[in-house]
Design an enzyme around this catalytic site. Structure first.
Site, mmCIF file in Angstrom:
data_model
loop_
_atom_site.group_PDB
_atom_site.id
_atom_site.type_symbol
_atom_site.label_atom_id
_atom_site.label_comp_id
_atom_site.label_asym_id
_atom_site.label_seq_id
_atom_site.Cartn_x
_atom_site.Cartn_y
_atom_site.Cartn_z
ATOM 1 N N GLY A 3 13.058 -4.336 0.447
ATOM 2 C CA GLY A 3 12.066 -3.349 0.047
ATOM 3 C C GLY A 3 12.132 -2.135 0.964
ATOM 4 N NE ARG B 173 10.717 -9.772 -5.479
ATOM 5 C CZ ARG B 173 9.457 -9.387 -5.539
ATOM 6 N NH1 ARG B 173 8.554 -10.172 -6.081
ATOM 7 N NH2 ARG B 173 9.080 -8.216 -5.052
ATOM 8 C CD GLU C 63 7.121 -4.220 19.596
ATOM 9 O OE1 GLU C 63 5.961 -3.842 19.343
ATOM 10 O OE2 GLU C 63 7.443 -4.756 20.658
ATOM 11 C CG ASP D 152 -2.678 -5.182 7.412
ATOM 12 O OD1 ASP D 152 -1.528 -5.611 7.220
ATOM 13 O OD2 ASP D 152 -2.918 -4.236 8.201
ATOM 14 C CE LYS E 104 -0.870 -4.651 10.628
ATOM 15 N NZ LYS E 104 -1.151 -3.273 10.156
#
Length: 429
Positions: A12, A45, A130, A202, A206
């Site tokens: 992607g 994919r 990272e 999200d 993190k």
């Protein structure tokens, strides 16, 4: 010099970006890595999609797990995403096959990071990530290596660029949430389904990673308190400005004698604090070490270039033979810390009520706050509209989350209160 051979799963935006970066900076990377870094195999994919990169001569795998067993691959780069499914299967297979694993997958690490670290140690391989937190900001290296001699007591920051962009535009242009979100989706700053961003998940992934690194602890992702920004209104932002604050979605991890507190939620940040000035799609992370003191890192937290840069930085480390424990120390040395429940949080609070403008309303509200031991620092009300709805803002002194929650549950039942009270925690000045 023998090249470092790389297999990439997921082509992607980031995967294609890694390939572009390796091609564009090949000589520089070889000089800094001590040998060439080359892609030998890929998995995605759709074989026919044009990604703007050359795939000729590369081994192609419809099943990403095949990368783990390819003898022409030294390092597996997992850019599939998600905590389960193909991403998890590939990570486990790569480790079992003795391959180094580079990943940008924050969900995988937040949920399964400790188990993967244990497996990596058993197989004498390294995991680097990272790119999983804050894109191009080297926050993982800063915590795991640069702050290695410090006891870190707090890590906090703006960990989601989509939310920061929306809150920034709402403040600067006086627009409402839905309107700005639609713009963010059109510009590519927000996904078609932005739930993970807007609901704080999200940022929570993190934060769990940063907390594990900062405190050397096993972090249970389910222990993170998570709130998003959907309930932040233009009126909240305007009142915040008037009071000398900016509203930011923050991830905050703190370690005290009581244990570890992990929370993601909108917060009122005093304008004089550096993190209040981080606007748009930028991220920022503030780390507080006992010897280093406060360290603030700022930069682009997502996107093709910044995230690819972080992935390639890990590849250069491996090419150089640099191996660091996944969580900065052996998995067996990680602490089993007490996780402090949100109800024990001590904070000042911004409370906004929509009430019918009639005599006695404010007295009823303040009586409930008094009953729960909550004192007020200030109150704001704009204009009079007898019999109509008006906003009232109350700013409390420091109190407990449990007290505020109980008080607001009672306030919300008052006949003159027209909608559930809004609550935003206030960061200290």
């Amino acid at each position: 010099m023998k090249p470092l051979k790389v297999g990439i799963a997921g082509l992607g935006t980031v995967g294609a970006g890694v390939m572009k970066l390796l091609a564009a900076q090949a000589d520089l990377i070889a000089a800094r890595a001590g040998r060439p870094v080359v892609v030998t195999a890929v998995s995605a994919r759709d074989r026919n999609r044009d990604r703007g990169v050359k795939l000729d001569g590369l081994n192609w795998y419809d099943d990403a797990v095949g990368l783990a067993h390819d003898p022409a691959v030294d390092v597996v780069v997992e850019l599939i995403g998600g905590a389960e499914g193909k991403a998890k299967a590939l990570a486990e297979a790569a480790i079992a096959a003795g391959k180094t694993l580079v990943t940008a997958n924050k969900a995988l690490l937040a949920v399964h990071g400790v188990a993967l670290a244990k497996a990596a140690e058993a197989n004498n391989v390294t995991i680097a990530y990272e790119a999983a937190v804050a894109g191009g900001i080297p926050v993982i290296k800063a915590l795991r290596e640069g702050m290695a001699a410090n006891q870190v007591s707090r890590v906090a920051g703006i960990l989601n660029g989509t939310c920061n962009y929306i809150l920034t535009v709402m403040r600067e242009e006086g627009r409402d949430f839905a309107d700005v979100l639609a713009d963010a989706q059109r510009l590519g700053y927000a996904e078609a389904d932005p739930s993970f961003d807007l609901d704080g998940v999200d940022a929570a992934h993190k934060l769990a990673i940063l907390a594990g690194l900062a405190f050397g602890a096993r972090i249970d992702f389910s222990s993170v308190h998570i709130e998003g920004i959907r309930r932040i209104s233009g009126i909240d932002i305007a009142f915040a400005q008037e009071l000398g604050y900016r509203i930011k979605l923050l991830g905050i991890a703190e370690k005290t004698e009581a244990g570890i507190s992990l929370r993601v939620h909108p917060a009122m940040v005093p304008m004089e604090q550096p993190i209040a000035t981080i606007d748009g799609v930028f991220n920022a992370v503030l780390m507080d070490g006992d010897f280093a003191g406060p360290v603030l890192l700022r930069g682009r937290g997502a996107g093709e270039g910044p995230t690819a840069s972080a992935v390639v930085a890990d590849l250069i480390d491996f090419a150089r033979g640099i191996h660091v424990p996944v969580w900065g120390m052996a998995e067996s040395a990680l602490e089993e810390a007490r996780l402090v429940p949100m109800s024990e949080l001590n904070s000042a609070y911004f409370l906004r009520l929509s009430v019918v403008d009639q005599p006695g309303v404010l007295a009823d509200v303040t009586a409930i706050l008094r009953d729960h031991g909550i004192s007020l620092e200030s109150m704001l009300q704009r204009g009079r509209a007898p019999g109509e709805a008006v906003p009232i803002v109350l700013v409390t002194h420091e109190t407990t989350e449990a007290a505020v929650s109980a008080a607001l549950a009672r306030v919300g039942t008052l006949p003159a209160v027209l909608e559930p009270p809004a609550l935003i925690r206030i960061e200290p000045k």
